[in-house]
Every structure is written in structure tokens, then in C-alpha cells.
Design an enzyme around this catalytic site. Structure first.
Site, short mmCIF file in Angstrom:
data_model
loop_
_atom_site.label_atom_id
_atom_site.label_comp_id
_atom_site.label_asym_id
_atom_site.label_seq_id
_atom_site.Cartn_x
_atom_site.Cartn_y
_atom_site.Cartn_z
CB THR A 253 -0.92 0.02 1.25
OG1 THR A 253 -0.10 -0.02 2.41
CG2 THR A 253 -1.88 -1.16 1.25
CE LYS B 218 10.44 4.57 0.68
NZ LYS B 218 10.08 3.86 -0.54
CD GLU C 241 17.30 -6.77 -1.03
OE1 GLU C 241 17.76 -7.71 -0.36
OE2 GLU C 241 17.88 -5.70 -1.20
N GLY D 75 15.10 -0.60 -4.41
CA GLY D 75 14.29 -1.33 -5.38
C GLY D 75 14.84 -2.70 -5.69
CD GLU E 218 4.73 10.19 -6.74
OE1 GLU E 218 3.57 10.53 -6.96
OE2 GLU E 218 5.14 9.03 -6.82
CE LYS F 2 14.07 4.13 -0.96
NZ LYS F 2 14.11 4.78 -2.26
#
Lengths: 168, 335
Positions: free
Chosen positions: B91, B120, B144, B149, B205, B220
Site C-alpha cells: 500500500t 517503507k 528487500e 528497489g 510525483e 531508507k
């Protein structure tokens, strides 16, 4: 201390050996020797650059001895700044007194700005600067970067530091 | 043949990729001895259920499940009701509260389902709790796809480089920022111009702040710090500077002297900031690529690079995680 020394040797056999003897006698540790056979001076001499690690008190004796052997010492000087770092600054680099920014590094005594390039696209636009700083050692480089970070915060400059080679 | 019943929660770009990849790889997986059966797909509109496995062709053309849902169940309710072995959680991410993914993952783990995710947010907000929940319930949580990615990083460190001490990891973890900086360098164009180009190309975006302010990269960094360095840190522990202040002039000055400027995330330093990277460094990759340098005691520096985003690419990392769950043999079960 570390010292770099430029000598000129005659282009006859045995001259390099002649230069090495006084170094040995004065307990100079040779870090590097660059022998420029292909870059003879107009007088036909061969330039040689030594980087030495030696006791400060023996430098004079060494120079005298070299001269006695017929070797000319063109230049001898302490290599104080052994490390360098590149940094990019973005913001109102000039308006925030670039002279002061440089002085903050130079006034430390252990680091100095050796190269500065500035690009200013427009009056109200942020300018960008590439700065190379040299210092007496790795720890001093870090100290200089800390100062620059503080100056950056104070003057609202983006300080772009280099990635270190190893994360140890 | 091992049958694995899978529920997919989230049906956006990555969700579509997962359905596509599981369908494409059916035969290869069977040859491996795995029958991965996608028995449910849920999104914010409802759920498609099929005990024998969902027909990918029937749903891949649908942007949402609104027209094909066979049940109105959603979210946690669907997770609790559906008897699956593994949940894939994809999601939309939220780095502040982690929802809705966090609730989904807690529900799945506490009911004994393995979890594989590209999300994340839940890991940034609550990694420690989720990990404990997985351990307490004897299941695995794999993620992972959350960092870099398709570029192998977490499994590379956890499995391939196991036995090494990891001094640190530095890298480019956001393809959008890397694209913008690359274009600014190549064309000498301003940040705003490169950003609008990236938006037109679907790389950035409409609201790009999450990427360009360094939020995504910092998330990350938190995940790597907690999972690979046992650091127990939060988003607010990361010192973050984005790329919005970088000028084309700065990039040109740096390039002239042999450097690129890249947005670099650093663990365990917990920093995200524009950084000078030598042009000949293997981590100075261009375009939308991600890269990471892993500094180790025994293996020196290992560098990886790869696509950091994309539907199929992210699904590939998810697929790898799923397979690794079922191919993992614990050392104490071998002897």
C-alpha cells in the site's frame, strides 16, 4: 618534519649518489625522489626533487654539505600542508562575505584555502563556489570542515562535502 | 511441490507488478518446487478472492479492484479473514505514522503469516516491534524492495557478506533525485526545469517534496540502520538536506574538478545530503539508477547499482524475498 627539496645535478655519472650521501649522514628519511632526466635546465643541469622526513635542526648542515659536494640547492621548504579537501558552497556566497569565510579557515594556522572558483549567475540568485582547502593533517582537515559547516549554518550556505573513500 | 497461499494487499503500481510477475514466473517457480498461489488481492475498494488462484489476466487491466471485487472486505478485516501463508504489503507509504501498512503488517504477523513488503513507512516507524512480532509468531518479515528497489542490498549484506563486519553503507537511494541532478549536470539547466521534466516523464510525483527534500532517502537510511546495524533509530535521528538548493553552477564547478554532486545517504552516520562524489567512483551512477557502496572488513568495498524503482523491478525484489523464505534452511535444522 617533512621537507621538500629541489636540487640540480650535473649530467655526469655518480651525481645522484653524491647527493644521497649527505642525506644519509644527516639521518634524512627519503619519502620520494623524482629525477627529471628529460627536463634539463637551460644550463644542462638535471632537476631532482626529494621529499624528506628529517630533524629540523639538521637542515642547515645538510644544505651546507650538499653545496660542498657541488650540488646546488634550488629550493628547500617545509611541507606543512599534506592533506587537502574540496568543498562546494551554494548560497549567497559573495554577499555573506567570502573574505570572512576564507579568513575563518586561514586564521586557524593549520589549514588554508588554496583555490577558490566562484560562479554568479545573477544578482539575486544564489552563487556557487568551489573551494580547495589544505591542512597539516587528516584531523586538521576534519577540523576545517567542522568550521566550514558552522560558517555554512550561520550564513545559510549549502556546504557540499566530499564522500570519504573509506567508512572507517 | 510446496503450496503457498499468498494475499496481496495494495493494488497500485507495485501491486500490478506483483500480479504480473507471479503470473509470468509460474513455471519457473514450479520447477523450483514452489506453487505460489495468489488467493486474494485487496485494495481500498475491496477484495478479489479465488481459492485456486486469481486469474491475472482478469484483473491486470483494472486500475483498481472496484469493478472486479468479489468481496467488500478491506485491510485488516480481509487479512484476518483470509487464510493465507504469506502477505505481500504494497500500500502507499507513510513515513510519519506508517499507516495503513503498519496495521496490515501487525495483523498478518500476529496471525502467523509471513510478510514481504516494499512499503517503507511501517519499517521506518516501527521496525523493532514488527521484527519482534515476527519472531514471536515464528514467521519472517522481508523487505528487500524497500531500499534500492531491485538492487540487491539487504540480502547481499545479510546472506552473501555474512561473516564480514560492515563498517558502513553509502549510496544513492533515490532515483528521482539522481535523475534531476544528472539532467542539471548534463544540460546546465536549473533545478525547477529538471524537476518539471522529471514530472512530465513520470519520474517525479506532482508533489515531489518527499523525494527532493531527502525524506525518502532518510527513510531508507533508517531501515538500513535498524535492520543491518541494529541501531534502533527513528526518522528524526537522521540529519537530512535535500537537493533543492543545488545549482547547475555548483554541478558545473564540481564536474570541472572531477566530481559529481549526488544525494548520498550514509549509515551509520545517519546523514542524507548532497555530496561530492569523484566522477570515476563506481557509486557515481547517472539517471534514475541507485547505487550503494558497502564497506567491509574482509571483502573491502563492494559496490552495487541498479534500478531503484519501477513496477516490475520492485516486484522482482518481492519475488526474491518470497522465494528466499521458502528456500531458507536454518543451520540448526541441517545438522
Amino acid at each position: 618534519m617533512r621537507l621538500s627539496m629541489d636540487l640540480e645535478l650535473q649530467d655526469i655519472p655518480g651525481q645522484l649518489l653524491l647527493a644521497l650521501q649527505p642525506l644519509k649522514e644527516n639521518k634524512a628519511n627519503i619519502i620520494s625522489v623524482v629525477h627529471h632526466r628529460d627536463r634539463k635546465t637551460p644550463r644542462g643541469m638535471i632537476p631532482v626533487r626529494f621529499v624528506l622526513e628529517m630533524d629540523r635542526s639538521k637542515i642547515e648542515a645538510l644544505q651546507t654539505k650538499l653545496k660542498e659536494s657541488g650540488i646546488s640547492v634550488v629550493r628547500a621548504g617545509e611541507d606543512r600542508f599534506m592533506e587537502s579537501v574540496s568543498v562546494v558552497l551554494v548560497g549567497h556566497v559573495l554577499d555573506s562575505d567570502i573574505g570572512d569565510t576564507v579568513k575563518r579557515i586561514d586564521s586557524t594556522g593549520f589549514a588554508e584555502v588554496m583555490d577558490l572558483a566562484l560562479t554568479m549567475p545573477g544578482v539575486d540568485e544564489p552563487s556557487s563556489a568551489f573551494m580547495k582547502i589544505r591542512a597539516t593533517g587528516k584531523a586538521e582537515i576534519q577540523k576545517a570542515l567542522t568550521i566550514l559547516r558552522e560558517v555554512g549554518k550561520e550564513k545559510k550556505l549549502l556546504v557540499i562535502e566530499p564522500i570519504e573513500a573509506e567508512a572507517v | 511441490m510446496r503450496d503457498v497461499k499468498i494475499s496481496l494487499v495494495g493494488y497500485g503500481i507495485v501491486g500490478h507488478g506483483v500480479v504480473d510477475v507471479l503470473n509470468r514466473k509460474k513455471k519457473v517457480l514450479r520447477d523450483m518446487g514452489l506453487n505460489l498461489k495468489l488467493i486474494s488481492v485487496s485494495d481500498h475498494t475491496g477484495t478479489v478472492l479465488a481459492e485456486d488462484g486469481i486469474d491475472a489476466d482478469k484483473i491486470l487491466g483494472e486500475r483498481t479492484l472496484a469493478n472486479v471485487a468479489t468481496s467488500s472486505m478491506k485491510g485488516k478485516e480481509a487479512i484476518a479473514a483470509i487464510d493465507s501463508d504469506l502477505m505481500i504489503e504494497v500500500t502507499p507509504t507513510n513515513i510519519v505514522h506508517g499507516q495503513p501498512g503498519l496495521g496490515h503488517m501487525e495483523a498478518a504477523l500476529s496471525s502467523g503469516k509471513h510478510v514481504v513488503t516494499s512499503n517503507k513507512g511501517p519499517l521506518v516507524v516501527s521496525y523493532g516491534k514488527l521484527k519482534k512480532l515476527a519472531e514471536d509468531n515464528g514467521v519472517m518479515m522481508k523487505f528487500e524492495a524497500t531500499v534500492g528497489g531491485t538492487m540487491p542490498l539487504i540480502s547481499l549484506v545479510e546472506r552473501t557478506l555474512v561473516g564480514n563486519q560492515i563498517y558502513g553503507i553509502r549510496g544513492i537511494f533515490n532515483g528521482t533525485c539522481n535523475y534531476i541532478l544528472t539532467r542539471m549536470t548534463e544540460e546546465g539547466i536549473a533545478y525547477t526545469h529538471a524537476l518539471s521534466e522529471a514530472q512530465d516523464m513520470g519520474i517525479a510525483e506532482a508533489d515531489p517534496s518527499y523525494d527532493v527534500e531527502g525524506v525518502d532517502t532518510a527513510g531508507k537510511v533508517v531501515i538500513l540502520a535498524n535492520s543491518l546495524f541494529n541501531m534502533n533509530v527513528k526518522y528524526s535521528d537522521v540529519d537530512v538536506t535535500g537537493i533543492t538548493g543545488v545549482t547547475p553552477e555548483a554541478l558545473a564547478l564540481a564536474k570541472k574538478r572531477g566530481y559529481a554532486i549526488k544525494l548520498i545517504g550514509d549509515v551509520p552516520a545517519l546523514t542524507v545530503r548532497p555530496t561530492l562524489v569523484p566522477l570515476d567512483s563506481p557509486i557515481a551512477v547517472s539517471g534514475t539508477l541507485n547505487s550503494a557502496a558497502i564497506y567491509t572488513d574482509l571483502s573491502g568495498t563492494i559496490t552495487v547499482s541498479g534500478l531503484g524503482a519501477g513496477s516490475i523491478e520492485t516486484a522482482s525484489a518481492i519475488l526474491t524475498d518470497i522465494i528466499s523464505i521458502y528456500r531458507t534452511k536454518r543451520i540448526d535444522t541441517i545438522f
